[in-house]
Design an enzyme around this catalytic site. Structure first.
Site, PDB file in Angstrom:
ATOM      1  N   SER A  59     -14.005 -26.318  46.422  1.00 41.28           N
ATOM      2  CA  SER A  59     -14.041 -27.749  46.115  1.00 41.28           C
ATOM      3  C   SER A  59     -12.627 -28.236  45.845  1.00 41.28           C
ATOM      4  O   SER A  59     -11.785 -27.481  45.331  1.00 41.28           O
ATOM      5  CB  SER A  59     -14.899 -27.984  44.869  1.00 41.28           C
ATOM      6  OG  SER A  59     -14.729 -29.317  44.410  1.00 41.28           O
ATOM      7  N   TYR A  81     -16.609 -25.562  36.353  1.00 38.32           N
ATOM      8  CA  TYR A  81     -16.792 -25.600  37.812  1.00 38.32           C
ATOM      9  C   TYR A  81     -15.450 -25.470  38.530  1.00 38.32           C
ATOM     10  O   TYR A  81     -15.291 -24.659  39.458  1.00 38.32           O
ATOM     11  CB  TYR A  81     -17.475 -26.926  38.174  1.00 38.32           C
ATOM     12  CG  TYR A  81     -17.657 -27.218  39.640  1.00 38.32           C
ATOM     13  CD1 TYR A  81     -18.706 -26.649  40.357  1.00 38.32           C
ATOM     14  CD2 TYR A  81     -16.805 -28.105  40.307  1.00 38.32           C
ATOM     15  CE1 TYR A  81     -18.892 -26.938  41.709  1.00 38.32           C
ATOM     16  CE2 TYR A  81     -16.982 -28.403  41.645  1.00 38.32           C
ATOM     17  CZ  TYR A  81     -18.025 -27.817  42.345  1.00 38.32           C
ATOM     18  OH  TYR A  81     -18.199 -28.110  43.674  1.00 38.32           O
TER      19      TYR A  81
END
Ligand code: NAD
Length: 290
Positions: free
Chosen positions: A163, A176
């Protein structure tokens, strides 16, 4: 591996699809980016395994692919559990006879989890640990068990979904982003350690993609802010990521390894002020006399 396939030459692409003959595991294939990737790889000739903790969702995707004439198998798995990962790889090879592609795509996207993944001072260590278990330990386990089988199959391609959250700081999602940062480094390690044995390993790094998880987590007005950060007129769609995964899985990418490829409409390719200036119709140049 035959030479035409290894080097991605015309002879290898004379068959109908871009990944014909390959066997691919897609973790998190029941939904969003993973689902569209499974459908895309199957359409291009791969036999696909939809490996997901969502049992019904995985079966539905596999049935849909089979209904369109493709070959697909759903395997229930929690990617954080080593025994389940080992069983997933073994069942894939038992069923399809080989393993060539691993798309490590599963991550925790549940809204209740993401809401609790805040900045460090507000972050419960359970959220940190569970994020690391699924988003980082999961891909590591899948690589560990898949690589020997890929080598036996004549080589393979691993594609990790990371990401843009791993490439720049944010106010929340601290667990995350750290997990995805670890996944970027794991990508480089796998590419380096196993490249000479025919294993390529790359990461695809999306910015915000209009998937079910985005709609569930991000408020609509913030989605508009994210759209303004793209250099393209639109936000990304799962198919944009799937197209990049397809390329990396195929022999067209046989010289591409150890790369972290952003699929983000240029969201990280400009200076931070660009979207605000565009909205205000200004530039960084003064137009008045000083
Ligand atoms: N959508 C975005 O904007 C975006 C942006 C950047 C990165 N990503 C990444 O893309 C990937 C896919 O995200 P998505 O938006 O398609 O989400 P999604 O929620 O649509 O799909 C995630 C899938 O992973 C599965 N999953 C969750 N935990 C699992 C576990 N323990 N074991 C097996 N499967 C599990 C879910 O059941 C689901 O099917 C993720 O790695 C995510 O971090 C998404």
């Amino acid at each position: 591996m035959d030479l035409a396939r290894q080097h991605g030459t015309a002879a290898a692409s004379m068959t109908s699809g871009r990944v014909t003959g390959k066997v691919a595991i897609i973790t998190g294939g029941a939904s969003g980016i993973g689902r569209i990737t499974a459908e895309t790889l199957a359409r291009e000739g791969a036999r696909v395994v939809i490996a997901d903790i969502n049992v019904e969702g995985g079966q539905a995707v596999a049935e849909e692919i089979r209904g369109k004439g493709g070959e697909a198998l759903a395997i229930p798995v929690d990617v954080g559990e080593e025994k389940e990962i080992a069983a997933m790889v073994e069942r894939t090879v038992e069923t399809f006879g080989a393993l060539h592609v691993l798309h490590n795509n599963a991550a925790i996207t549940a809204p209740d989890h993401q809401r609790r993944d805040a900045n460090l001072l507000e972050l419960d260590t359970e959220i940190w640990d569970e994020t690391m278990r699924i988003d980082l330990r999961g891909p590591m386990l899948a690589c560990k068990h898949a690589i020997p089988r890929m080598i036996e199959s004549g080589g393979g391609s691993i594609i990790n979904t990371t990401s843009n959250s791993a490439l720049a700081g944010d106010l929340t999602l601290n667990a995350y982003s750290a997990a995805k940062g670890g996944l970027n480094t794991l990508t480089l390690s796998v590419a380096t350690a196993f490249g000479k044995e025919g294993i390529r390993c790359n990461a695809v790094s999306p910015a915000h993609i209009e998937s079910p998880s985005l709609a569930a987590v991000v408020p609509p007005e913030v989605v508009e802010m994210l759209r303004a950060q793209c250099l393209t007129p639109r936000l990304g769609a799962p198919q944009d990521v799937a197209n990049l995964v397809l390329y990396l899985a195929s022999d067209e990418a046989s010289f591409i390894t150890g790369q972290i490829l952003r699929c983000d409409g240029g969201a990280l390719s400009h200076l931070a002020h660009v979207a605000q200036l565009r909205d205000s119709d200004r530039t960084t140049n003064r137009t008045d006399e000083v």
